[in-house]
Design an enzyme around this catalytic site. Sequence first.
Site: not given
Ligand code: NAD
Length: 480
Positions: A150, A248, A282, A461, A230, A226
């Site tokens: 994002n 996060e 997020c 963080e 995950t 993410g």
């Molecule tokens: P995601 O969890 O699908 O992916 C995030 C990252 O994790 C990607 O690089 C992905 O390839 C990797 N990943 C996926 N499966 C994995 C595994 N089994 N082991 C290790 N790595 C793996 O998330 P997304 O769809 O890319 O992002 C959206 C989400 O992120 C939303 O839920 C959002 O709220 C969250 N987010 C949180 C924050 C925060 O600061 N709390 C900030 C931005 C986004």
Amino acid sequence: MQKIQNFINGSLVPPEGVAYLNNTNPATGQVYSLIPDSDHRDIELAINAADAAFPVWANTPVAERADILLNFAKLILENLDALAEAESVDNGKPVALAKSVDIPRAADNFKFFAHAIVNFSSEAHPTETRAINYTLRTPLGVVACISPWNLPLYLFTWKIAPALAAGNCVVGKPSEVTPMTAFLLSELAQQAGIPKGVLNIVHGTGPKIGSALTCHEKISAISFTGGTLTGAEIARTAAPLFKKLSLELGGKNPNIIFADCNYDEMLATTLRSSFSNQGQICLCGSRIFIEKSLYSKFKNDFVEAANKLVVGDPQSENSNLGAIVSEAHLHKIQSYIQLAREEGGTILTGGNRVNLDGQCKDGWFMEPTVIDGLPPSCRTNQEEIFGPVVTLIPFENEKEVLKQANSTKYGLSATIWTENLTRAHRMANKIQAGIIWVNCWMLRDLRTPFGGTKSSGVGREGGLEALRFFTEPKNVCVKL
Ligand code: NAD
């Protein structure tokens, strides 16, 4: 077609398996570059390079490490327009947003941690006159930095900058959905003078390389941003291996509006906190709670303002909302709008896919959507949608809204709008979230702790928290 490369041991290299994935421009729906579909062999190479580089990097004087981070910041700013355009094409976000927020913040991340590390210190604890304890803080070794789609460069650099500043070597894994600016960063890394192996960037999918990273014996810490599911999977893998973890995760943030607020400022900011980056931040406030006496005025004004937002080509400076990041994500958002209907919600505005003309005719665009008539407990109000969709919920009093605000499994952030500061402090104390904004949103100071509670994450963080996470404290007790 452009082929993105991995950055391993100071060189841009193809993946060992010579396999690639399509990288799509969400505004056109067209594949415009190829991304390495790396596997465990690429991870192994990257980790070994990082491991070999670690002893020298860990002992490089802090001032030298800081200078290299400052070089990164300078190079990012020199390439701001190109990086912003690349981010906009890759992610679908309006180019104006990438220019004003994403890319400057990526430079700020490096600048901030370059300065922070030279000012970083650890504690001393004199034990009366008998002994002196002091804490050494040493880098951890090889760390994994895994980031989402994002805010691609913004969040990737938010992790790698403190990790490198603290003397660790990094294997970074940007999202496979938005790999481009991390790739461009690896080109800049060569110019920034970072020694071989200190920063490695491997592209590919989560299940293949993300999991290979998180279970690797040489990875001492994982900084992950993410989705909550995950994060849970990573925790399941990493916890028995005793790796340090910073997670996060997702959110379902309340935006609480009292009738005594500064109305105009609240309305303008609420529009941003609802729909910036197509609601894919997020920290977006997706549940808007409004005090009953203000409800109908707010509803009318907010819907009118949402109707004026322009959904358009992300490359146009006139677009307020760009494209949704992927077709799969667009379908997820649409399924939630359908769910809201089934749960008895009223779509006050939006709810539909937007079909544009010209080069964006096959792109994935969505109207800003405002829904009301749903109870706080329904799935639409409990689950993260992560799109341009907000719900309006009226409330009677402080006690009621507190209960509703805290009723989800998430606890990332909250916004409170009121001119009654006593109430604001009281609410801030009671809301279950890691970040509270009073009469503002996304006003960031990089020194502050950043992160969530409950299913929104573990750890913080930012500022000293990040430097503490990326170092190991060791107490030394000297008898006097
Ligand atoms: P995601 O969890 O699908 O992916 C995030 C990252 O994790 C990607 O690089 C992905 O390839 C990797 N990943 C996926 N499966 C994995 C595994 N089994 N082991 C290790 N790595 C793996 O998330 P997304 O769809 O890319 O992002 C959206 C989400 O992120 C939303 O839920 C959002 O709220 C969250 N987010 C949180 C924050 C925060 O600061 N709390 C900030 C931005 C986004």
